[in-house]
Design an enzyme around this catalytic site. Structure first.
Site, PDB file in Angstrom:
ATOM      1  N   LYS A  79       0.820  -1.215   0.000  1.00  0.00           N
ATOM      2  CA  LYS A  79       0.000   0.000   0.000  1.00  0.00           C
ATOM      3  C   LYS A  79       0.855   1.267   0.000  1.00  0.00           C
ATOM      4  O   LYS A  79       0.604   2.193  -0.762  1.00  0.00           O
ATOM      5  CB  LYS A  79      -0.938  -0.035   1.208  1.00  0.00           C
ATOM      6  CG  LYS A  79      -1.925   1.103   1.281  1.00  0.00           C
ATOM      7  CD  LYS A  79      -2.903   0.908   2.399  1.00  0.00           C
ATOM      8  CE  LYS A  79      -2.273   0.920   3.764  1.00  0.00           C
ATOM      9  NZ  LYS A  79      -1.747  -0.364   4.234  1.00  0.00           N
ATOM     10  N   THR A  81       4.032   1.488  -0.930  1.00  0.00           N
ATOM     11  CA  THR A  81       4.740   1.505  -2.212  1.00  0.00           C
ATOM     12  C   THR A  81       3.842   2.043  -3.319  1.00  0.00           C
ATOM     13  O   THR A  81       4.266   2.851  -4.161  1.00  0.00           O
ATOM     14  CB  THR A  81       5.220   0.083  -2.562  1.00  0.00           C
ATOM     15  OG1 THR A  81       6.014  -0.412  -1.488  1.00  0.00           O
ATOM     16  CG2 THR A  81       6.019   0.063  -3.844  1.00  0.00           C
ATOM     17  N   ARG A 102       2.296   8.032   6.875  1.00  0.00           N
ATOM     18  CA  ARG A 102       2.565   7.939   8.307  1.00  0.00           C
ATOM     19  C   ARG A 102       4.050   7.691   8.558  1.00  0.00           C
ATOM     20  O   ARG A 102       4.763   7.191   7.709  1.00  0.00           O
ATOM     21  CB  ARG A 102       1.757   6.798   8.934  1.00  0.00           C
ATOM     22  CG  ARG A 102       0.264   7.053   8.975  1.00  0.00           C
ATOM     23  CD  ARG A 102      -0.473   5.815   9.422  1.00  0.00           C
ATOM     24  NE  ARG A 102      -0.306   4.722   8.459  1.00  0.00           N
ATOM     25  CZ  ARG A 102      -0.451   3.437   8.755  1.00  0.00           C
ATOM     26  NH1 ARG A 102      -0.736   3.066   9.988  1.00  0.00           N
ATOM     27  NH2 ARG A 102      -0.298   2.519   7.817  1.00  0.00           N
ATOM     28  N   LYS A 113       7.666  -6.594  10.587  1.00  0.00           N
ATOM     29  CA  LYS A 113       7.350  -5.926   9.332  1.00  0.00           C
ATOM     30  C   LYS A 113       8.560  -5.283   8.670  1.00  0.00           C
ATOM     31  O   LYS A 113       8.673  -5.231   7.447  1.00  0.00           O
ATOM     32  CB  LYS A 113       6.271  -4.864   9.577  1.00  0.00           C
ATOM     33  CG  LYS A 113       5.830  -4.132   8.317  1.00  0.00           C
ATOM     34  CD  LYS A 113       4.768  -3.096   8.637  1.00  0.00           C
ATOM     35  CE  LYS A 113       4.359  -2.316   7.397  1.00  0.00           C
ATOM     36  NZ  LYS A 113       3.378  -1.264   7.695  1.00  0.00           N
ATOM     37  N   ALA A 278      -3.216   1.029  12.420  1.00  0.00           N
ATOM     38  CA  ALA A 278      -4.645   0.940  12.084  1.00  0.00           C
ATOM     39  C   ALA A 278      -5.333  -0.224  12.780  1.00  0.00           C
ATOM     40  O   ALA A 278      -6.557  -0.229  12.880  1.00  0.00           O
ATOM     41  CB  ALA A 278      -4.819   0.809  10.574  1.00  0.00           C
ATOM     42  N   PHE A 306      -3.378  -0.784   6.850  1.00  0.00           N
ATOM     43  CA  PHE A 306      -3.911  -2.130   6.693  1.00  0.00           C
ATOM     44  C   PHE A 306      -5.073  -2.157   5.696  1.00  0.00           C
ATOM     45  O   PHE A 306      -5.123  -1.373   4.761  1.00  0.00           O
ATOM     46  CB  PHE A 306      -4.287  -2.726   8.047  1.00  0.00           C
ATOM     47  CG  PHE A 306      -3.096  -3.013   8.924  1.00  0.00           C
ATOM     48  CD1 PHE A 306      -2.033  -3.763   8.448  1.00  0.00           C
ATOM     49  CD2 PHE A 306      -3.017  -2.522  10.214  1.00  0.00           C
ATOM     50  CE1 PHE A 306      -0.925  -4.033   9.250  1.00  0.00           C
ATOM     51  CE2 PHE A 306      -1.912  -2.782  11.018  1.00  0.00           C
ATOM     52  CZ  PHE A 306      -0.865  -3.541  10.537  1.00  0.00           C
ATOM     53  N   PHE A 386       3.681  -8.320  -9.420  1.00  0.00           N
ATOM     54  CA  PHE A 386       4.867  -9.102  -9.099  1.00  0.00           C
ATOM     55  C   PHE A 386       5.331  -9.820 -10.364  1.00  0.00           C
ATOM     56  O   PHE A 386       4.522 -10.154 -11.246  1.00  0.00           O
ATOM     57  CB  PHE A 386       4.570 -10.124  -7.999  1.00  0.00           C
ATOM     58  CG  PHE A 386       4.559  -9.554  -6.607  1.00  0.00           C
ATOM     59  CD1 PHE A 386       5.528  -9.911  -5.682  1.00  0.00           C
ATOM     60  CD2 PHE A 386       3.566  -8.664  -6.211  1.00  0.00           C
ATOM     61  CE1 PHE A 386       5.514  -9.395  -4.390  1.00  0.00           C
ATOM     62  CE2 PHE A 386       3.536  -8.144  -4.929  1.00  0.00           C
ATOM     63  CZ  PHE A 386       4.518  -8.505  -4.011  1.00  0.00           C
ATOM     64  N   TRP A 414       6.916  -0.836  -8.400  1.00  0.00           N
ATOM     65  CA  TRP A 414       8.008  -1.392  -7.595  1.00  0.00           C
ATOM     66  C   TRP A 414       9.255  -1.574  -8.467  1.00  0.00           C
ATOM     67  O   TRP A 414      10.356  -1.219  -8.073  1.00  0.00           O
ATOM     68  CB  TRP A 414       7.585  -2.728  -6.981  1.00  0.00           C
ATOM     69  CG  TRP A 414       8.600  -3.287  -6.018  1.00  0.00           C
ATOM     70  CD1 TRP A 414       8.667  -3.079  -4.669  1.00  0.00           C
ATOM     71  CD2 TRP A 414       9.713  -4.130  -6.346  1.00  0.00           C
ATOM     72  NE1 TRP A 414       9.753  -3.737  -4.141  1.00  0.00           N
ATOM     73  CE2 TRP A 414      10.412  -4.390  -5.146  1.00  0.00           C
ATOM     74  CE3 TRP A 414      10.197  -4.689  -7.530  1.00  0.00           C
ATOM     75  CZ2 TRP A 414      11.555  -5.188  -5.098  1.00  0.00           C
ATOM     76  CZ3 TRP A 414      11.338  -5.481  -7.490  1.00  0.00           C
ATOM     77  CH2 TRP A 414      12.008  -5.722  -6.283  1.00  0.00           C
TER      78      TRP A 414
END
Length: 560
Positions: A79, A81, A102, A113, A278, A306, A386, A414
């Site tokens: 999210k 990214t 954030r 994470k 979140a 999230f 991906f 990405w």
């Protein structure tokens, strides 16, 4: 730069390969900000003076794009990214845009994470600075939280002139680390007095929520004064204001209230400010940063933490309700890999093409689409691409989106940066041209228990809510004390619509167990703690901290 890196370069290696622009000239050129409005923290990051930019230097009235996601899985959704990638794409399309994110917490950074500055060629930088200690904001929040705790316990030591009932003390200490040993601590207060207390992670502190929801410095101090820490012998609330400490708390947060300005790897400005989780808090960056960005740019991209059942719901029902902000468009991030996991595929098998597994996991995506439509928002589905995704799998996601009346766009940000998200950026601009008519989920006057049940049944698909007797009694007390009009912030697992982290997909008919409720009077919401969720996480068996270090040239490595 890409040509000089190995194909499997880490996020840290990619970030280190990109020369950054000095932040003060960047702010002048891209945002029209006078250098006097900035307080630099080194060459590549700065704080923006809140007083000098109260309405935005240029007086623009930008449009707001919310980025949210399907329910997260170990396969990853991306999210942050995607938020960075779509913002870079908008700038390539000639749109004056910036992203508001954030701040990372040291807890997940050293835990499971890792860092939170995006990934691949869609990152914000400087990476290590943002992930570690970033301009001191989270330390200031921890200090303010713990000053209040210290003053409260000192008040009790010095004969308790406010008549506080020690059994009702609810204020906990905070630290910006995952440390399960601190969930409950035995406090020795002196003169033989003791009480049981505990720590929350700083991202779950009410002080964090207050910083992120405050409109300005005056509102910040008012909210800090409103924090309820206990009850007196008559059962009435005792607030930080009664302890005389609101001004000192505000003093500790004076600098932290100013938004932090950094940049993406493509040199586009970004605000990173505030960091509530979140799953155990409200999951949005600060109102100050978002509103300031809207005054500086034509489009502002911001994320909510999230999945949409947590971050987006709280963004709308808490942040938007309190601030008056409304998103003009929404992006719903998913991945083929995550959908396959929601469809029952094992993580070890995700590289194997399987359109049927994507179809089996599609109900999770469909539920989030339907939920956003309940708020009057028609999302653009962003498929974070991906290398292992097959054309048939991507076509399945697009077909599912079309079946639910929305558009799905694959993006390769990405791997390719903003260029890889240009089609997504065009879809976002098209969505902005149609606008949105946002409706909040429940009215202020609805009872607190009914607000919780509304979120549980309409967003989570639950059959009912099971309140522990103490939680039900506490909600009734909050109503009696005049807090019934506040919104609710449900703390539950991020991995499922239910309170069971293993219930993937789109479960229905479950029971949401509310074991505890907490009043956040300063932040302006009531927290409902559900199931096994903890406001102080623990470290995993092998924490990310074991891979982090400093090389011979003084550069931090191992952040991801």
């Amino acid at each position: 730069m890409k040509d000089t890196l190995p194909p499997n370069a880490s996020d840290g290696e990619i970030a280190a390969s990109v020369p950054l622009n000095p932040i003060v000239p960047l702010a002048k050129e891209r945002l029209g900000l006078d250098p006097d409005t900035l307080t630099p923290f080194g060459h590549y990051k700065a704080k923006l003076n809140l007083d000098a930019t109260a309405s935005g230097e240029s007086g623009r009235n930008g449009k707001l794009v919310l980025v949210t996601a399907i329910s997260p899985t170990p396969a990853g959704e991306g999210k942050t990214t995607t938020s960075i990638g779509v913002n870079d794409a908008l700038n390539l399309l000639g749109v004056r845009s910036m992203v508001c994110l954030r701040e990372p917490s040291l807890g997940p950074c050293f835990g499971m994470k890792g860092g939170a500055t995006g990934g691949g060629w869609s990152q914000v930088a400087p990476m290590a600075d943002i992930n570690l200690h970033f301009n001191g904001d989270l330390h200031a929040i921890s200090a303010a939280n713990n000053l209040l705790a210290a003053v409260l316990d000192s008040h009790m030591y010095w004969k308790n002139p406010l008549g506080i009932d020690p059994e009702t003390i609810s204020w906990r200490r905070a630290i910006d680390l995952n440390d399960r040993a601190l969930r409950e601590v035995d406090l020795k207060l002196g003169r033989g007095a003791r009480r049981i207390g505990g720590f929350d992670i700083t991202a779950a502190s009410e002080v964090m929520a207050i910083l992120c929801l405050a409109q300005d410095r005056v509102d910040l101090e008012r909210r800090l004064g409103d924090i309820v820490v206990a009850r007196n012998g008559d059962g009435e609330p005792v607030a930080a204001r009664d302890l005389g400490v609101a001004g000192a708390l505000a003093a500790l947060l004076t600098d932290a209230l100013h938004p932090n300005l950094v940049q993406s790897l493509e040199g586009n400005p970004a605000f990173i400010h505030g960091g509530p989780f979140a799953n155990i808090a409200h999951g949005c960056n600060s109102v100050v940063a978002t509103r300031t960005a809207l005054g500086l740019c034509d489009v502002v991209v911001t994320e909510a933490g999230f999945g949409a059942d947590l971050g987006a719901e709280k963004f709308l029902d808490i942040k938007c309700r309190q601030s008056g902000l409304r998103p003009d468009a929404v992006v719903l991030v998913c991945t083929v890999r995550a959908l396959k996991m929601h469809g029952g595929m094992a993580q070890a098998d995700l590289a194997s093409p399987d359109p049927q597994a994507v179809r089996a996991g599609a109900p999770n995506l469909a539920r989030h689409i339907a939920n956003l439509k309940r708020f009057g928002l028609t999302p653009v589905v962003a498929v974070n691409h991906f290398a292992t995704d097959s054309e048939a799998e991507l076509a399945t996601v697009q077909a599912v989106a079309e079946e639910h009346g929305v558009k799905a766009v694959a993006a390769t940000h990405w791997a390719d940066g903003g260029v890889g998200a240009q089609a997504l950026g065009e879809a976002v601009m098209d969505s902005l041209s149609h606008g949105a008519n946002v409706e909040l989920l429940y009215p202020d006057e609805l009872a607190l228990s009914d607000k919780i049940e509304t979120v549980a049944t309409r967003i989570y698909g639950a059959r009912e809510v099971a309140f522990e007797p103490a939680a039900a009694d506490q909600l009734e007390e909050y109503e009696r004390l005049g807090y019934g009009r506040l919104p609710v912030c449900i703390a539950k697992t991020q991995y499922s619509f239910s309170a069971d982290a293993k219930a993937l997909g789109a479960p229905v008919g479950h029971v949401l167990p509310v074991r505890e409720v907490r009043l956040s009077a300063g932040a302006g919401f009531v927290v409902a703690v559900c199931g096994n969720i903890m406001t102080m996480p623990g470290l995993p068996r092998r924490p990310a901290a074991l891979d982090i270090g400093v090389d011979d040239e003084g550069r931090v490595f191992g952040l991801f």
